[in-house]
Motif scaffolding. Structure first.
Motif, short mmCIF file in Angstrom:
data_model
loop_
_atom_site.label_atom_id
_atom_site.label_comp_id
_atom_site.label_asym_id
_atom_site.label_seq_id
_atom_site.Cartn_x
_atom_site.Cartn_y
_atom_site.Cartn_z
N LEU A 52 0.85 -1.17 0.00
CA LEU A 52 0.00 0.00 0.00
C LEU A 52 0.89 1.23 0.00
N GLN A 53 0.46 2.29 -0.66
CA GLN A 53 1.21 3.54 -0.61
C GLN A 53 0.49 4.53 0.28
N GLY A 54 1.16 4.91 1.35
CA GLY A 54 0.59 5.88 2.26
C GLY A 54 1.29 7.21 2.14
N GLY A 55 0.55 8.28 2.35
CA GLY A 55 1.16 9.59 2.37
C GLY A 55 1.75 9.89 3.74
N VAL A 56 2.12 11.12 3.96
CA VAL A 56 2.74 11.49 5.23
C VAL A 56 1.86 12.51 5.96
N ASP A 57 0.53 12.46 5.69
CA ASP A 57 -0.39 13.42 6.30
C ASP A 57 -1.02 12.90 7.58
N GLY A 58 -0.60 11.71 8.03
CA GLY A 58 -1.12 11.17 9.27
C GLY A 58 -2.30 10.23 9.10
N THR A 59 -2.92 10.20 7.90
CA THR A 59 -4.03 9.28 7.66
C THR A 59 -3.49 7.87 7.53
N ALA A 60 -4.11 6.94 8.26
CA ALA A 60 -3.57 5.58 8.30
C ALA A 60 -4.54 4.59 7.69
N PHE A 61 -4.00 3.52 7.14
CA PHE A 61 -4.81 2.40 6.69
C PHE A 61 -5.29 1.61 7.90
N SER A 62 -6.39 0.92 7.75
CA SER A 62 -6.92 0.10 8.83
C SER A 62 -5.98 -1.07 9.12
N ASP A 63 -6.12 -1.62 10.31
CA ASP A 63 -5.31 -2.79 10.66
C ASP A 63 -5.61 -3.95 9.70
N HIS A 64 -6.87 -4.07 9.28
CA HIS A 64 -7.23 -5.15 8.36
C HIS A 64 -6.51 -4.99 7.03
N ALA A 65 -6.49 -3.76 6.50
CA ALA A 65 -5.81 -3.52 5.23
C ALA A 65 -4.31 -3.77 5.35
N ARG A 66 -3.73 -3.31 6.43
CA ARG A 66 -2.29 -3.51 6.63
C ARG A 66 -1.94 -4.99 6.74
N ALA A 67 -2.84 -5.77 7.33
CA ALA A 67 -2.59 -7.20 7.46
C ALA A 67 -2.64 -7.91 6.11
N LEU A 68 -3.44 -7.39 5.19
CA LEU A 68 -3.54 -8.00 3.86
C LEU A 68 -2.35 -7.65 2.97
N ALA A 69 -1.68 -6.54 3.25
CA ALA A 69 -0.56 -6.08 2.43
C ALA A 69 0.76 -6.65 2.93
N ASP A 70 1.78 -6.57 2.08
CA ASP A 70 3.12 -6.99 2.49
C ASP A 70 3.90 -5.84 3.11
N GLY A 71 3.30 -4.68 3.15
CA GLY A 71 3.96 -3.52 3.74
C GLY A 71 3.32 -2.24 3.25
N VAL A 72 3.67 -1.13 3.90
CA VAL A 72 3.19 0.19 3.50
C VAL A 72 4.40 1.03 3.11
N ILE A 73 4.35 1.59 1.92
CA ILE A 73 5.39 2.52 1.47
C ILE A 73 4.94 3.93 1.82
N PHE A 74 5.78 4.63 2.57
CA PHE A 74 5.47 6.03 2.89
C PHE A 74 6.21 6.91 1.89
#
Length: 287
Positions: free
Chosen positions: A183-205
């Motif tokens: 998942l690609q996350g920005g740096v504005d403080g908005t976070a993906f849900s724990d469920h989404a993070r568990a489905l992904a292999d990581g979050v790119i900031f």
């Protein structure tokens, strides 16, 4: 396969710059090169592969670590609006091949380079099942074309991440690939849900890069926790950002990211791991 997951897990990497802006500056024939679809620059992956590859290579020579495929509007849901949904798989496959060939063609001088297959949520108004199916087809094309990983550019907190992740995972199983899905996350403080993070292999900031002086880059590394820095608009921008990153790096190449620093404790008290992007002697001489 190049170890993209490990590299992003430890270092702040530099992407290429804007392809779309550079492509719009070219002398294109709308009917011949874009099949009459003036705004669909992704078609150049099929009609002007050499041009797209030349631009990829220019960013690599400028110092980019990561190429993003030229696939922002390459979903079958976007292409359907211009009657080209049937070309989605081939377009994404071609984009991945072009970027992978560019990485293989430009000497890394000891550095590893990577290709990220880019899938962006364009806010299509359709059913979750249709979105999942479209993502799966696009990701199949990218994986079969040889990308090192998939990045899903989705706004956090709107509940659309699971359908993208499920579609990407289905494609990975179909192709039999092992490339990570981020998942690609920005740096504005908005976070993906724990469920989404568990489905992904990581979050790119990710943070867009600007070749300006000042302490913004150190703040982006330490406080924003970026793992991927955009390469600006031009190869010249990318070259300057490459220089700025090397000035911030413990090994004169790429700085440790905040996540690894937190795991290690303070850098002064810990021995940084060997760089997954081995120091480039030529670049060291230029520092």
């Amino acid at each position: 396969m190049r170890c993209l997951h490990d590299a992003l897990d430890s270092r702040v990497l530099l992407t290429d710059g804007s392809l779309a802006r550079r492509l719009r500056q070219q002398d294109l024939d709308v009917d011949r090169d874009l099949w009459g679809a003036e705004d669909c620059l992704e078609l150049l992956n099929l009609t002007c592969a050499g041009l797209v590859r030349d631009l990829h290579e220019a960013y690599l020579r400028a110092g980019a670590d990561v190429l993003r495929t030229h696939t922002l509007d390459a979903s079958p849901l976007s292409l359907d609006a211009i009657g080209l949904a049937d070309h989605a798989f081939y377009l994404n496959h071609a984009a991945a091949q072009i970027a992978s060939e560019a990485v293989d063609a430009v000497p890394g001088r000891g550095r590893r380079r990577f290709v990220l297959g880019l899938v962006r949520d364009q806010g299509w108004d359709t059913t979750p099942k249709e979105i999942e199916r479209a993502v799966s087809l696009q990701v199949e094309g990218l994986l079969s074309g040889g990308v090192d990983g998939i990045v899903l550019d989705i706004t956090p907190g709107v509940g659309r991440a699971p359908m993208f992740l499920n579609g990407a995972a289905r494609a990975r199983a179909t192709v039999g690939a092992r490339a990570p899905i981020f998942l690609q996350g920005g740096v504005d403080g908005t976070a993906f849900s724990d469920h989404a993070r568990a489905l992904a292999d990581g979050v790119i900031f990710y943070r867009p890069g600007a070749p300006s002086r000042g302490r913004w880059l150190r703040r982006a590394i330490d406080e924003e926790g970026i793992s991927l820095l955009g390469g600006g608009d031009t190869p010249e921008d990318t070259a300057e950002l490459d220089r700025l990153l090397r000035l911030e790096a413990e090994d004169s190449l790429r700085p440790l990211n905040a996540a690894l620093r937190a795991r290690l404790g303070t850098v002064e008290e810990s021995e940084p791991p060997s760089s997954l992007i081995r120091p480039d002697p030529l670049l060291a001489e230029l520092s």
